[in-house]
Design a protein around this motif. Structure first.
Motif, PDB file in Angstrom:
ATOM      1  N   LYS A 211       0.671  -1.140  -0.060  1.00 21.53           N
ATOM      2  CA  LYS A 211       0.029  -0.093   0.156  1.00 21.53           C
ATOM      3  C   LYS A 211       0.964   1.392   0.203  1.00 21.53           C
ATOM      4  N   ASP A 212       2.083   1.033   0.719  1.00 21.24           N
ATOM      5  CA  ASP A 212       2.978   2.292   0.528  1.00 21.24           C
ATOM      6  C   ASP A 212       3.585   2.543  -0.799  1.00 21.24           C
ATOM      7  N   TYR A 213       3.567   1.579  -1.772  1.00 25.22           N
ATOM      8  CA  TYR A 213       4.215   1.589  -2.975  1.00 25.22           C
ATOM      9  C   TYR A 213       3.400   1.201  -4.103  1.00 25.22           C
ATOM     10  N   PRO A 214       2.240   2.327  -4.260  1.00 27.16           N
ATOM     11  CA  PRO A 214       1.195   2.087  -5.209  1.00 27.16           C
ATOM     12  C   PRO A 214       1.956   2.191  -6.637  1.00 27.16           C
ATOM     13  N   ASP A 215       2.916   2.794  -6.834  1.00 30.08           N
ATOM     14  CA  ASP A 215       3.632   2.773  -8.139  1.00 30.08           C
ATOM     15  C   ASP A 215       4.319   1.574  -8.584  1.00 30.08           C
ATOM     16  N   VAL A 216       4.538   0.685  -7.577  1.00 29.06           N
ATOM     17  CA  VAL A 216       5.123  -0.660  -7.910  1.00 29.06           C
ATOM     18  C   VAL A 216       4.213  -1.699  -8.542  1.00 29.06           C
ATOM     19  N   GLU A 217       4.236  -2.310  -9.546  1.00 29.89           N
ATOM     20  CA  GLU A 217       3.403  -3.458  -9.821  1.00 29.89           C
ATOM     21  C   GLU A 217       3.511  -4.688  -9.095  1.00 29.89           C
ATOM     22  N   PHE A 218       2.624  -5.216  -8.283  1.00 31.43           N
ATOM     23  CA  PHE A 218       3.199  -6.011  -7.268  1.00 31.43           C
ATOM     24  C   PHE A 218       2.090  -7.342  -7.510  1.00 31.43           C
ATOM     25  N   GLN A 219       2.686  -8.316  -7.316  1.00 33.82           N
ATOM     26  CA  GLN A 219       2.164  -9.892  -7.510  1.00 33.82           C
ATOM     27  C   GLN A 219       2.471 -10.684  -6.597  1.00 33.82           C
ATOM     28  N   ASP A 220       1.749 -11.497  -6.140  1.00 32.05           N
ATOM     29  CA  ASP A 220       2.383 -12.921  -5.277  1.00 32.05           C
ATOM     30  C   ASP A 220       2.225 -13.950  -6.353  1.00 32.05           C
ATOM     31  N   MET A 221       3.296 -14.895  -5.972  1.00 31.49           N
ATOM     32  CA  MET A 221       3.390 -16.221  -6.723  1.00 31.49           C
ATOM     33  C   MET A 221       3.881 -17.310  -5.995  1.00 31.49           C
ATOM     34  N   LEU A 222       3.212 -18.576  -6.124  1.00 36.88           N
ATOM     35  CA  LEU A 222       3.567 -19.432  -5.206  1.00 36.88           C
ATOM     36  C   LEU A 222       4.948 -20.002  -5.824  1.00 36.88           C
ATOM     37  N   VAL A 223       5.708 -20.618  -4.549  1.00 33.83           N
ATOM     38  CA  VAL A 223       7.117 -20.861  -5.276  1.00 33.83           C
ATOM     39  C   VAL A 223       7.368 -22.042  -6.019  1.00 33.83           C
ATOM     40  N   ASP A 224       6.371 -22.972  -5.901  1.00 29.52           N
ATOM     41  CA  ASP A 224       6.612 -24.028  -6.854  1.00 29.52           C
ATOM     42  C   ASP A 224       6.423 -23.398  -8.461  1.00 29.52           C
ATOM     43  N   ASN A 225       5.449 -22.628  -8.383  1.00 30.81           N
ATOM     44  CA  ASN A 225       5.119 -21.989 -10.041  1.00 30.81           C
ATOM     45  C   ASN A 225       6.252 -21.038 -10.387  1.00 30.81           C
ATOM     46  N   ALA A 226       6.699 -20.274  -9.120  1.00 30.80           N
ATOM     47  CA  ALA A 226       7.726 -19.640  -9.481  1.00 30.80           C
ATOM     48  C   ALA A 226       8.967 -20.028  -9.945  1.00 30.80           C
ATOM     49  N   ALA A 227       9.364 -21.423  -9.412  1.00 29.27           N
ATOM     50  CA  ALA A 227      10.266 -22.195 -10.123  1.00 29.27           C
ATOM     51  C   ALA A 227      10.155 -22.607 -11.464  1.00 29.27           C
ATOM     52  N   MET A 228       8.888 -22.811 -11.780  1.00 30.40           N
ATOM     53  CA  MET A 228       8.546 -23.356 -13.207  1.00 30.40           C
ATOM     54  C   MET A 228       8.536 -22.000 -14.184  1.00 30.40           C
ATOM     55  N   GLN A 229       8.070 -20.946 -13.699  1.00 29.36           N
ATOM     56  CA  GLN A 229       7.937 -19.636 -14.364  1.00 29.36           C
ATOM     57  C   GLN A 229       9.544 -19.180 -14.804  1.00 29.36           C
ATOM     58  N   LEU A 230      10.411 -19.358 -14.001  1.00 27.68           N
ATOM     59  CA  LEU A 230      12.042 -19.090 -14.243  1.00 27.68           C
ATOM     60  C   LEU A 230      12.271 -19.771 -15.471  1.00 27.68           C
ATOM     61  N   VAL A 231      12.062 -20.874 -15.516  1.00 28.73           N
ATOM     62  CA  VAL A 231      12.463 -21.605 -16.650  1.00 28.73           C
ATOM     63  C   VAL A 231      11.602 -21.572 -18.110  1.00 28.73           C
ATOM     64  N   ARG A 232      10.602 -21.008 -17.715  1.00 20.36           N
ATOM     65  CA  ARG A 232       9.377 -20.981 -18.875  1.00 20.36           C
ATOM     66  C   ARG A 232       9.488 -19.538 -19.520  1.00 20.36           C
ATOM     67  N   ASN A 233       9.648 -18.362 -18.815  1.00 25.36           N
ATOM     68  CA  ASN A 233       9.468 -17.237 -19.250  1.00 25.36           C
ATOM     69  C   ASN A 233      10.503 -16.277 -18.195  1.00 25.36           C
ATOM     70  N   PRO A 234      11.784 -16.426 -18.144  1.00 25.99           N
ATOM     71  CA  PRO A 234      12.424 -15.510 -17.073  1.00 25.99           C
ATOM     72  C   PRO A 234      12.436 -14.188 -17.301  1.00 25.99           C
ATOM     73  N   ALA A 235      11.978 -13.567 -18.558  1.00 28.87           N
ATOM     74  CA  ALA A 235      12.008 -12.270 -18.713  1.00 28.87           C
ATOM     75  C   ALA A 235      10.625 -11.535 -17.936  1.00 28.87           C
ATOM     76  N   GLN A 236       9.866 -12.353 -17.391  1.00 30.81           N
ATOM     77  CA  GLN A 236       8.663 -11.571 -16.885  1.00 30.81           C
ATOM     78  C   GLN A 236       9.174 -10.944 -15.464  1.00 30.81           C
ATOM     79  N   PHE A 237      10.288 -11.505 -14.966  1.00 26.84           N
ATOM     80  CA  PHE A 237      10.601 -11.055 -13.562  1.00 26.84           C
ATOM     81  C   PHE A 237      11.583  -9.783 -13.546  1.00 26.84           C
ATOM     82  N   ASP A 238      11.355  -8.829 -12.834  1.00 24.19           N
ATOM     83  CA  ASP A 238      12.346  -7.824 -12.342  1.00 24.19           C
ATOM     84  C   ASP A 238      12.947  -8.144 -10.914  1.00 24.19           C
TER      85      ASP A 238
END
Ligand code: IPM
Ligand code: MG
Length: 307
Positions: A211-238
């Motif tokens: 709430k103190d950072y409304p200018d930052v795009e914020f999203q939750d991700m479950l860790v198992d999904n994150a492990a998969m997303q890292l090798v599926r589309n690493p460019a989505q992460f900042d």
């Protein structure tokens, strides 16, 4: 400037990679008129051999009296069978705890010259990889209560508890949001809130901080999904922020996408300007002493130190 640096070369390839980093630091000092005063201190297996403990008090004292700490790596097969509190790794966790370094910053970037070393298909990495993992460093399972015992039926049990207090989550999330603001303004918070209570608290607190950072795009991700997303589309992460154990695992995964575990530096920071700078990789005892360990992650760590 004149800065005091505590140097923990450690075990395995630690001394070789730190020596290379010191050469770079000395050159920078010469060129830009800075002096760096090094004090070597022991930690890990070499400290065990010399003093009987993996983290002598003197090491903590010297680090606390320095501007920064430069660290190679600790551990090796020689000390693998010791009880947990005497292992070289206990020294590493101990120094992070003693210096209250709760925020571990691990940038992973795929540089074009190493693109062919990346094990992913080109179509997956064509948009690059440029992310920072902000790992909570002095809480969670690595610092929780542990226990090993044999019950009355002769069954052996062991447990590690993954515990977090709200303020520990709050402060690491703020580091991550500040980091996101300086970069692509995008933050993923990684947890396992569908199963773990500590993750549900993580989610609650991180959303409050958001709430103190409304200018930052914020999203939750479950860790198992994150492990998969890292090798599926690493460019989505900042920027990714996560608790200690998940951050340990995901940062090794991210490092491989850069082409080599030898490419990721890290900064461990707390509330003061005293930081500890180390590569994320280990002591690689199998290649120690052969002059073939990649010192880049350590050299990049001194870049973070200077910054
Ligand atoms: C790291 C390492 C350490 C950790 C080990 C050596 C204790 O894997 O810095 O990622 O788990 O923090
Ligand atoms: Mg690790």
């Amino acid at each position: 400037m004149n800065k005091k640096i505590a140097v923990i070369k450690g075990d395995g390839i630690g001394p070789e990679i730190v020596t290379e980093a010191e050469k770079v630091l000395n050159k920078i000092g010469e060129k830009y008129g800075h002096t760096f005063e090094y004090t070597d201190v022991l930690m890990g297996g070499c400290a065990l051999d010399a003093t009987g403990v993996p983290l002598p008090q003197e090491t903590i004292d010297v680090c606390l009296a320095s501007d920064s700490v430069l660290l190679g790596a600790v551990g090796g097969p020689k000390w693998d069978t010791l009880p947990g509190n005497l292992r070289p790794e206990a020294g590493l966790l101990g120094i992070r705890g003693a210096l209250k370094l709760f925020a571990n910053i691990r940038p992973a970037k795929l540089i074009p010259a190493l693109a062919s070393a990346c094990p992913l298909k080109e179509e997956i990495t064509k948009n690059g990889l440029d992310l920072v993992i902000v790992r909570e460093l002095i809480g969670g399972a690595y610092f929780g209560k542990r226990e090993t015992y044999t019950d009355e039926n002769g069954v052996k049990h062991a447990s590690d508890s993954m515990a977090y207090a709200d303020y520990e989550i709050d402060r690491i999330c703020r580091v991550a949001f500040d980091m996101a603001r300086k970069r692509g303004s995008k933050l993923h918070s990684i947890d396992k809130a569908n199963v773990l209570d500590s993750s549900r608290l993580w989610r609650e607190v991180s959303h409050k901080v958001a709430k103190d950072y409304p200018d930052v795009e914020f999203q939750d991700m479950l860790v198992d999904n994150a492990a998969m997303q890292l090798v599926r589309n690493p460019a989505q992460f900042d920027v990714m922020v996560t608790e200690n154990l998940f951050g340990d695992i995901l940062s090794d995964e991210a490092s491989m996408i850069t082409g080599s575990l030898g490419m990721i530096p890290s900064a461990s920071l707390g509330e003061t300007s005293l930081g500890l700078y180390e590569p994320i990789h280990g002591s690689a005892p199998d290649i120690a002493g052969q002059n073939k360990a990649n010192p880049i992650a350590t050299i990049l760590s001194i870049a973070m130190m200077l910054r």
